[in-house]
Write an enzyme that holds these catalytic residues in place. Sequence first.
Site, PDB file in Angstrom:
ATOM      1  CE  LYS A 129      16.483  37.630   1.705  1.00  0.00           C
ATOM      2  NZ  LYS A 129      16.018  38.115   2.987  1.00  0.00           N
ATOM      3  CE1 TYR A 133       2.036  10.584 -15.339  1.00  0.00           C
ATOM      4  CE2 TYR A 133       2.662  12.754 -15.189  1.00  0.00           C
ATOM      5  CZ  TYR A 133       2.952  11.348 -15.503  1.00  0.00           C
ATOM      6  OH  TYR A 133       4.247  11.204 -15.983  1.00  0.00           O
TER       7      TYR A 133
END
Length: 370
Positions: free
Chosen positions: A39, A261
């Site tokens: 999956k 940042y």
Amino acid sequence: MSGSEGSAAVLTVDLDALAANYRLLAARLGAAACAPAVKADAYGLGVAAVAPALWRAGARSFFVATLDEGAALRDLLPDAVVHVLSGPVDEAPADYYGRRLRPVLNSLEQIDRWAADPRAAAAPAALHIDTGMHRLGLSPGETARLAAEPGRLARLTLSLAISHLACADQAGDAMNEAQRLAFLAALDRLGLGGERVCRSLAASSGIFLGPAYHFGMGRPGAALYGLAPLAGQPNPMAQVIRLQGKILQVREIDRGGTVGYGATHRSARQGRLATVGVGYADGLPRSLSNRGCAFFGGHRLPMVGRVSMDLVTLDISDLPAGQAHPGDLVDLIGPGNDVDAVATAAGTIGYELLTRLGRRYRRRYVGRGA
Ligand SMILES: *Cc1c(COP(=O)(O)O)cnc(C)c1O
């Protein structure tokens, strides 16, 4: 350093390591079938390469989560047995049996919807019995109702009964044995005791709980892709993926200079940095900011500053001078820094790290049939 032109990162998937993991799990399972969970695009590794490689290694039965994943797998493996774990909710049963996909029926409602279509009723389907996860599968109340009305189950063509363990990675957890006994009791109640239908309880971790947990089929996902099946124990699985990021720029930083940042890292010395073109848009967790590391030529390079969308910055001050140039590849996941280790540093689990691997990586499949 070839193979990365045009992309800032290379994800290498070793199909030989994958096949070796399949063989190890199949050997553990002995007579029980080893049916891979593929999956979520084979846990992010790419089902189009992974599923055929597992087929070549001997897998014949597979599990996916959704009908769409089942349809894609059917195109890849025309002769495989494909189970769809979500079961039919609002899809027509014909969407399953028309592609020879086997639904995992999770509720009385799904059972009745499936059985109402005579062609579906005649097609193989699996049954999920919940033994404590409270996610999918028949509740104890539903199991009791089904047992009281045996005609409802008798209409189906059951090929498999499954349940799923909550704590299998903790070998000593009492819930494992409690769930095993609850599974056996529910099967008995439904008239499915003994070998009347193939039974399956174990995913990756459950396979390592021993033969009592194997029944007729194991359903490994994570361990196939290299994740450690048992918490706190040595990992017997081979590493399947390697993630390398390209150095885009090498630069100096003065003592007191800040990185990225928020200026969350301040350099305590005159040093050197390498900026690598991989960020959270590629699935590199932002939680690795100022915590993660990369490896280059055996050296550990700490991540400094925040992981940003497309970039992460490494402190390379301790590398011998002249090493690390733009275009060089550093290991973000690889030898010395496996998926579980990176996930732990990021405050998550290997499953989440793998299934979020970015689409932007140049993907390279190596090994047999790649
Ligand atoms: C995902 C899944 C598996 C595979 O689990 P792993 O822990 O990755 O081995 C097996 N069974 C079910 C029902 C699943 O949802």
